[in-house]
Scaffold this motif. Structure first.
Motif, PDB file in Angstrom:
ATOM      1  N   PRO A  72      21.749 -54.490 -75.081  1.00 13.23           N
ATOM      2  CA  PRO A  72      22.498 -53.360 -74.517  1.00 13.23           C
ATOM      3  C   PRO A  72      23.944 -53.760 -74.209  1.00 13.23           C
ATOM      4  N   ASP A  73      24.855 -52.886 -74.568  1.00 15.27           N
ATOM      5  CA  ASP A  73      26.264 -53.110 -74.224  1.00 15.27           C
ATOM      6  C   ASP A  73      26.576 -52.582 -72.832  1.00 15.27           C
ATOM      7  N   TYR A  74      25.906 -51.483 -72.450  1.00 16.67           N
ATOM      8  CA  TYR A  74      26.207 -50.825 -71.178  1.00 16.67           C
ATOM      9  C   TYR A  74      24.914 -50.415 -70.461  1.00 16.67           C
ATOM     10  N   LEU A  75      24.955 -50.503 -69.152  1.00 17.03           N
ATOM     11  CA  LEU A  75      23.988 -49.827 -68.295  1.00 17.03           C
ATOM     12  C   LEU A  75      24.754 -48.818 -67.466  1.00 17.03           C
ATOM     13  N   VAL A  76      24.483 -47.536 -67.678  1.00 16.22           N
ATOM     14  CA  VAL A  76      25.130 -46.477 -66.905  1.00 16.22           C
ATOM     15  C   VAL A  76      24.283 -46.214 -65.667  1.00 16.22           C
ATOM     16  N   ILE A  77      24.871 -46.402 -64.499  1.00 15.74           N
ATOM     17  CA  ILE A  77      24.168 -46.206 -63.228  1.00 15.74           C
ATOM     18  C   ILE A  77      24.649 -44.884 -62.632  1.00 15.74           C
ATOM     19  N   GLN A  78      23.828 -43.851 -62.777  1.00 18.62           N
ATOM     20  CA  GLN A  78      24.216 -42.538 -62.261  1.00 18.62           C
ATOM     21  C   GLN A  78      23.825 -42.351 -60.799  1.00 18.62           C
ATOM     22  N   HIS A  79      22.792 -43.073 -60.372  1.00 17.18           N
ATOM     23  CA  HIS A  79      22.264 -42.855 -59.021  1.00 17.18           C
ATOM     24  C   HIS A  79      21.610 -44.155 -58.569  1.00 17.18           C
ATOM     25  N   LEU A  80      21.968 -44.617 -57.370  1.00 15.43           N
ATOM     26  CA  LEU A  80      21.535 -45.926 -56.893  1.00 15.43           C
ATOM     27  C   LEU A  80      20.243 -45.899 -56.080  1.00 15.43           C
ATOM     28  N   GLU A  81      19.649 -44.748 -55.879  1.00 12.00           N
ATOM     29  CA  GLU A  81      18.403 -44.718 -55.116  1.00 12.00           C
ATOM     30  C   GLU A  81      17.367 -45.598 -55.814  1.00 12.00           C
ATOM     31  N   PRO A  82      16.576 -46.356 -55.059  1.00 15.41           N
ATOM     32  CA  PRO A  82      15.710 -47.363 -55.680  1.00 15.41           C
ATOM     33  C   PRO A  82      14.698 -46.842 -56.687  1.00 15.41           C
ATOM     34  N   ASP A  83      14.327 -45.555 -56.643  1.00 11.65           N
ATOM     35  CA  ASP A  83      13.394 -45.070 -57.665  1.00 11.65           C
ATOM     36  C   ASP A  83      14.061 -44.977 -59.029  1.00 11.65           C
ATOM     37  N   HIS A  84      15.384 -45.095 -59.064  1.00 13.18           N
ATOM     38  CA  HIS A  84      16.106 -45.079 -60.343  1.00 13.18           C
ATOM     39  C   HIS A  84      16.856 -46.381 -60.609  1.00 13.18           C
ATOM     40  N   ASN A 103      30.863 -45.455 -60.793  1.00 13.67           N
ATOM     41  CA  ASN A 103      32.117 -45.067 -60.154  1.00 13.67           C
ATOM     42  C   ASN A 103      32.420 -46.012 -58.993  1.00 13.67           C
ATOM     43  N   ALA A 104      33.522 -45.773 -58.327  1.00 13.55           N
ATOM     44  CA  ALA A 104      33.939 -46.685 -57.253  1.00 13.55           C
ATOM     45  C   ALA A 104      32.888 -46.762 -56.152  1.00 13.55           C
ATOM     46  N   LYS A 105      32.290 -45.629 -55.815  1.00 11.08           N
ATOM     47  CA  LYS A 105      31.267 -45.631 -54.774  1.00 11.08           C
ATOM     48  C   LYS A 105      30.031 -46.400 -55.231  1.00 11.08           C
ATOM     49  N   THR A 106      29.696 -46.297 -56.516  1.00 15.25           N
ATOM     50  CA  THR A 106      28.565 -47.050 -57.049  1.00 15.25           C
ATOM     51  C   THR A 106      28.719 -48.533 -56.754  1.00 15.25           C
ATOM     52  N   PHE A 107      29.889 -49.044 -57.083  1.00 19.59           N
ATOM     53  CA  PHE A 107      30.075 -50.493 -56.977  1.00 19.59           C
ATOM     54  C   PHE A 107      30.342 -50.948 -55.544  1.00 19.59           C
ATOM     55  N   HIS A 147      22.210 -36.194 -54.627  1.00 17.86           N
ATOM     56  CA  HIS A 147      22.195 -35.997 -53.196  1.00 17.86           C
ATOM     57  C   HIS A 147      22.601 -37.254 -52.426  1.00 17.86           C
ATOM     58  N   TRP A 148      23.177 -38.235 -53.122  1.00 18.29           N
ATOM     59  CA  TRP A 148      23.767 -39.424 -52.510  1.00 18.29           C
ATOM     60  C   TRP A 148      25.258 -39.431 -52.850  1.00 18.29           C
ATOM     61  N   PRO A 149      26.073 -40.182 -52.112  1.00 15.33           N
ATOM     62  CA  PRO A 149      27.530 -40.093 -52.320  1.00 15.33           C
ATOM     63  C   PRO A 149      28.030 -40.667 -53.639  1.00 15.33           C
ATOM     64  N   GLU A 150      27.236 -41.524 -54.291  1.00 15.01           N
ATOM     65  CA  GLU A 150      27.701 -42.177 -55.523  1.00 15.01           C
ATOM     66  C   GLU A 150      27.254 -41.453 -56.790  1.00 15.01           C
ATOM     67  N   ASN A 190      13.153 -30.049 -50.811  1.00 15.78           N
ATOM     68  CA  ASN A 190      12.878 -31.180 -49.939  1.00 15.78           C
ATOM     69  C   ASN A 190      13.763 -32.392 -50.223  1.00 15.78           C
ATOM     70  N   ILE A 191      14.261 -32.531 -51.433  1.00 14.66           N
ATOM     71  CA  ILE A 191      15.065 -33.690 -51.796  1.00 14.66           C
ATOM     72  C   ILE A 191      16.550 -33.358 -51.818  1.00 14.66           C
ATOM     73  N   VAL A 192      16.903 -32.268 -52.462  1.00 15.69           N
ATOM     74  CA  VAL A 192      18.312 -31.939 -52.706  1.00 15.69           C
ATOM     75  C   VAL A 192      18.788 -30.776 -51.855  1.00 15.69           C
ATOM     76  N   GLY A 193      17.865 -29.985 -51.320  1.00 12.44           N
ATOM     77  CA  GLY A 193      18.186 -28.672 -50.776  1.00 12.44           C
ATOM     78  C   GLY A 193      19.269 -28.608 -49.722  1.00 12.44           C
ATOM     79  N   LYS A 194      19.440 -29.668 -48.954  1.00  7.83           N
ATOM     80  CA  LYS A 194      20.487 -29.651 -47.928  1.00  7.83           C
ATOM     81  C   LYS A 194      21.870 -29.474 -48.526  1.00  7.83           C
ATOM     82  N   TYR A 195      22.034 -29.867 -49.771  1.00  8.62           N
ATOM     83  CA  TYR A 195      23.367 -29.990 -50.354  1.00  8.62           C
ATOM     84  C   TYR A 195      23.673 -28.863 -51.343  1.00  8.62           C
ATOM     85  N   GLY A 196      23.401 -27.631 -50.929  1.00 10.26           N
ATOM     86  CA  GLY A 196      23.637 -26.491 -51.803  1.00 10.26           C
ATOM     87  C   GLY A 196      25.075 -26.363 -52.247  1.00 10.26           C
ATOM     88  N   ALA A 197      26.028 -26.572 -51.347  1.00 12.18           N
ATOM     89  CA  ALA A 197      27.444 -26.440 -51.719  1.00 12.18           C
ATOM     90  C   ALA A 197      27.821 -27.452 -52.792  1.00 12.18           C
TER      91      ALA A 197
END
Length: 387
Positions: A72-84, A103-107, A147-150, A190-197
């Motif tokens: 693999p040349d790249y691993l794209v990390i879209q979400h850092l939650e441990p299930d992913h 992104n910057a928040k990821t790292f 639903h996480w900042p990164e 239950n997972i994402v619903g708080k963040y409707g905006a």
């Protein structure tokens, strides 16, 4: 199981987990859950997210089979939650020349899960940045607090695929034969619903993309009638009721409040309510009750007083509704209290702190068993609720 691959070049390498009992250690998943990951095979190879460490061995075997000896040349990390991202460290160790894309928040967050110096291997991207793999090109779209900042999502323009992170996901392993809607709704609220905006902001960005396939991190790849799935997310994230009906959510200690709730269901049906759903907060799964509260435009809350306060199962439910940004609903409150009733006051206090909640004016106190005067009061409340 049918072929899960997206195309000849975009291959599914995720895994089902049918041994997990509680997702995030709180949500029952009787049909398990899937941890989705994909690999894009082109002049360059990009792995799209990893999986929970529970499924790491199976995932690595699938990846190696698809790579056919390539690296693999790249691993794209879209979400850092441990299930992913739980297997990021394993993959990075196995392929030391592989570049990590985030992104910057990821790292800034990555060392909290995987201690070490990641800067030399990091490719930091921002909104609209493009990564060419050859024929396939990824454009990165930031989705903070979904639903996480990164969180970010990735759009592949050649095959018009949206890698949607947790968006459009559902509970249930892919081997489970079940419809998408119910478990996707329970997952969303239950997972994402708080963040409707924030979901609305992402949907507006996605509206400018020609999307033919959606690849979420949980649940099936979505290929047909995408307007249906996007429409559900638009409705849910605007906190609009999905179905006409009433949820009667009750908690009962010795059965009297349960009896009253059953009578309330009958009254609502007699008055023409098309659907009355029931949630026994002492026995039913709380996440199912939260789903029902958001599904319908009206709700009746029925609870006894306990230790001078609110009965804990109802208090737990109300706290969940508050935390998931319950709003835009009409709600009635009925309490049970043989002496010093306090449940209605506490339930109304929760509701008054929420946005766009219309409270029915009549608040009734049942004292012990249901009597004829209680039925008359419930009929009045039902009229107010449905009016």
């Amino acid at each position: 199981m049918t072929d899960l691959h997206v195309s000849d070049a975009i291959r599914y390498i995720g895994a089902d987990d049918t041994t997990i009992d509680l997702f995030e250690s709180q949500y029952p998943v009787p049909n398990g859950v899937s941890y989705n990951s994909y690999v894009i095979l082109d002049e360059k190879v990009a792995v799209m997210d990893t999986v929970d460490r529970r499924a790491a061995e199976e995932w690595l075997e699938k990846l190696e089979a698809e790579l056919g000896g390539r690296t693999p040349d790249y691993l794209v990390i879209q979400h850092l939650e441990p299930d992913h991202a739980g297997s990021v460290g394993l993959l990075a160790e196995k392929y030391p020349e592989m570049t990590l894309v985030g992104n910057a928040k990821t790292f800034s967050m990555l060392p909290r899960f995987f201690p070490g110096e990641w800067t030399p291997r990091a490719l930091t991207v921002k909104e609209g940045d493009v990564l060419s793999l050859g024929r396939h090109t990824l454009t990165f779209v930031m989705a903070p607090m979904v639903h996480w900042p990164e969180v970010m999502v990735s759009y592949e323009s050649d095959e018009k695929v949206l890698f949607s992170a947790d968006g459009f996901g559902k509970f249930g392993a892919l081997c489970a034969d079940e419809p998408w809607l119910c478990e996707a709704r329970r997952y969303y609220f239950n997972i994402v619903g708080k963040y409707g905006a924030q979901v609305q902001a992402l949907l507006k960005k996605a509206a400018g993309l020609d999307i033919r396939t959606i690849c979420p991190l949980h649940g099936p790849v979505l290929r047909e009638d995408l307007g249906y799935y996007i429409g559900k997310y638009d409705l849910w994230s605007r906190y609009e009721p999905e179905d006409e009906g009433v949820l009667v959510a009750y908690a009962s200690i010795h059965g009297n409040t349960a009896q009253a709730a059953a009578r309330m269901k009958e009254i609502l049906a007699e008055k023409g309510c098309p659907k009355v759903a029931m949630a026994d907060l002492c026995r039913d799964d709380q996440s199912e009750a939260v789903e029902g509260a958001f599904r319908y435009g009206r709700m009746v809350l029925m609870s006894p007083t306990y230790d001078g306060g609110l009965f804990p199962p109802m208090d737990h439910f109300m706290a969940h509704l508050r935390d998931k940004t319950y709003r835009k609903r009409r709600v009635a409150v009925i309490e049970n209290g043989s002496w010093a009733p306090a449940a209605a006051r506490i339930m109304r206090g929760y509701l008054e702190a929420m946005k766009d909640i219309e409270l029915c004016p009549t608040v009734h106190t049942i004292q012990g068993a249901v009597k004829s005067a209680d039925v008359a009061a419930m009929e009045q409340i039902a009229s107010e609720l449905l009016g």
